[in-house]
Design a protein around this motif. Sequence first.
Motif, short mmCIF file in Angstrom:
data_model
loop_
_atom_site.label_atom_id
_atom_site.label_comp_id
_atom_site.label_asym_id
_atom_site.label_seq_id
_atom_site.Cartn_x
_atom_site.Cartn_y
_atom_site.Cartn_z
N ARG A 245 0.74 -1.27 -0.14
CA ARG A 245 -0.09 0.08 -0.20
C ARG A 245 1.65 1.31 0.22
O ARG A 245 1.49 1.05 0.64
CB ARG A 245 -0.95 0.02 0.35
CG ARG A 245 -1.94 -1.19 0.88
CD ARG A 245 -2.72 -1.20 2.25
NE ARG A 245 -2.19 -1.81 3.35
CZ ARG A 245 -1.58 -1.21 4.33
NH1 ARG A 245 -1.68 0.65 4.71
NH2 ARG A 245 -0.65 -1.23 5.34
N GLU A 257 4.02 0.74 2.55
CA GLU A 257 4.09 -0.60 3.47
C GLU A 257 3.04 -1.72 3.48
O GLU A 257 3.06 -1.99 2.26
CB GLU A 257 2.32 -0.10 4.69
CG GLU A 257 3.25 0.94 5.68
CD GLU A 257 2.28 1.31 6.34
OE1 GLU A 257 1.11 1.44 6.83
OE2 GLU A 257 2.88 2.08 6.14
N ASP A 259 1.40 -5.22 3.46
CA ASP A 259 0.72 -6.31 4.59
C ASP A 259 0.87 -7.95 3.82
O ASP A 259 0.79 -7.77 2.59
CB ASP A 259 -0.74 -6.46 3.78
CG ASP A 259 -1.25 -4.48 4.60
OD1 ASP A 259 -0.68 -3.91 4.81
OD2 ASP A 259 -1.96 -4.15 4.00
N SER A 261 -1.02 -11.29 4.11
CA SER A 261 -1.95 -12.11 4.16
C SER A 261 -2.24 -13.03 5.46
O SER A 261 -1.32 -13.58 6.14
CB SER A 261 -2.19 -13.06 3.30
OG SER A 261 -1.32 -14.68 3.27
N CYS A 262 -3.19 -13.42 6.34
CA CYS A 262 -3.14 -13.03 7.51
C CYS A 262 -3.40 -14.39 7.73
O CYS A 262 -4.05 -16.30 7.75
CB CYS A 262 -4.98 -12.74 8.18
SG CYS A 262 -5.12 -13.15 9.25
N GLN A 267 -7.46 -15.60 5.71
CA GLN A 267 -7.98 -14.65 5.10
C GLN A 267 -10.00 -14.83 4.91
O GLN A 267 -10.42 -14.39 4.06
CB GLN A 267 -7.92 -14.18 3.47
CG GLN A 267 -6.24 -13.68 3.75
CD GLN A 267 -5.90 -12.89 2.28
OE1 GLN A 267 -6.43 -13.92 1.61
NE2 GLN A 267 -6.17 -11.90 2.14
N CYS A 273 -6.61 -9.50 12.31
CA CYS A 273 -6.73 -8.79 10.45
C CYS A 273 -7.60 -7.81 10.94
O CYS A 273 -8.07 -7.35 9.61
CB CYS A 273 -6.61 -10.46 9.33
SG CYS A 273 -8.02 -10.90 9.30
N SER A 276 -9.94 -8.06 8.12
CA SER A 276 -9.57 -7.54 7.06
C SER A 276 -9.30 -8.68 5.90
O SER A 276 -8.81 -8.81 5.31
CB SER A 276 -8.43 -6.24 6.38
OG SER A 276 -7.85 -6.60 7.53
N TRP A 278 -5.50 -8.93 5.75
CA TRP A 278 -4.10 -9.22 5.62
C TRP A 278 -4.09 -8.18 7.34
O TRP A 278 -5.03 -7.36 8.03
CB TRP A 278 -4.45 -7.46 4.77
CG TRP A 278 -5.02 -7.90 3.18
CD1 TRP A 278 -5.51 -7.63 2.97
CD2 TRP A 278 -3.38 -8.48 2.96
NE1 TRP A 278 -6.52 -8.49 1.51
CE2 TRP A 278 -4.76 -8.67 1.14
CE3 TRP A 278 -2.77 -9.29 3.17
CZ2 TRP A 278 -4.26 -9.69 0.40
CZ3 TRP A 278 -2.24 -9.65 1.43
CH2 TRP A 278 -3.48 -10.29 0.34
N VAL A 279 -2.44 -8.05 7.20
CA VAL A 279 -1.74 -7.79 9.06
C VAL A 279 -0.36 -6.96 8.55
O VAL A 279 -0.37 -7.51 7.12
CB VAL A 279 -1.32 -8.58 9.79
CG1 VAL A 279 -2.82 -8.97 10.32
CG2 VAL A 279 -0.69 -10.17 8.97
N GLU A 280 -0.43 -5.63 8.40
CA GLU A 280 0.88 -4.86 8.37
C GLU A 280 1.67 -5.29 9.33
O GLU A 280 1.71 -5.35 10.33
CB GLU A 280 0.34 -3.30 8.63
CG GLU A 280 1.42 -2.62 8.31
CD GLU A 280 1.54 -1.26 8.55
OE1 GLU A 280 -0.24 -0.71 8.89
OE2 GLU A 280 2.14 -0.94 9.60
#
Length: 342
Positions: A245, A257, A259, A261-262, A267, A273, A276, A278-280
């Motif tokens: 992102r 940034e 991310d 996939s959780c 996901q 997450c 969402s 996703w985790v950053e």
Amino acid sequence: MSNKYFSTIDEILNNIQNWQITTADDLEQFRIAYLGSKNELKPLMSHIKDIAPEDRKAYGQKVNALKQAAEEKFALFKEKIAEGAAKKQAAEMDLSLPVDLKMGNAHPISQMLEQVIGIFSRLGFVVADGPEIEDDWHNFSALNFPPDHPARDMQDTYFLDKDYALRTHTSSVQVRLMESSRPPIRAIMPGRVYRNETISARSHCQFHQVEGLYVAENVSLADLKQTLYYFAREMYGENTKIRFRPSYFPFTEISAEMDISCFVCNQKGCPVCKHSGWVEILGCGMVDPNVLENCGIDSRIYTGFAFGMGIERALMLKYRIDDIRLFFENDIRFLQQFKAIV
Ligand code: PHE
């Protein structure tokens, strides 16, 4: 008259020799009788005045011999009983029982750092180190922070005096490395950093980062993506997806940034997450040409990428730890849960 006293001694000696000692209790009784504070031998010396002067020397010697006999017998049986107890214990020992060794383990932060270092070293990254007390140039100016950037504010940074501060990121080590070596540069910088934050479950005034830097000819965004994709799969599993992102850092252009996939819900959506998928996990970008120039590297020839991630944050996500303060409290009930996680 004297004979009476001499025969008392003989009698006591006889008793000493015949005293049966088989247990620790017997030994204690013996000790009380002949060596304790009110033992039977004590009064004997006071009788010396009733003994004919020519016999006194012999009498004294006999009393001493008696004491010695008692002490020797005590020492001998004390040893025998201790030996017996040790043998008994050895015979009763169950060698098949698991050993209750209180083994320590590396702190989860150290384990995670080792793991990250391991992954990047397989890509040819070396580890670079630098001081935790930094000057304005290495922490801010060389990295393109404008003079009025909020990070330069006392609110965010621990200034030690007008020239020095505790480093707020390990990007300062990137500057040092670029100043002191020539491309190609491929290194990661793990280390402790400090920010003037109110301590809470979510944030702390100290934490650990790993930053990375690759400067060479023709380094592109594709290299950055591929490197971080490799890292994400090694660290979080081979099915891990990544996305970028747009973001902003003073020292990178372009900035992003990343991310992943959780890894908790795959996901499907979960609290980790925030539903969402996703985790950053890190910030990254192409090194701003100004930064290269600030460090004496010709930006017409060389390009580079950089990235940085917080170790505590990564651990908190991975192990669903909800309080960052736990990492710095040294509570072994917490630490022991991380026996060899890597
Ligand atoms: N230094 C940044 C931080 O502390 C992380 C970062 C490093 C971002 C390198 C981009 C490139 O947040």
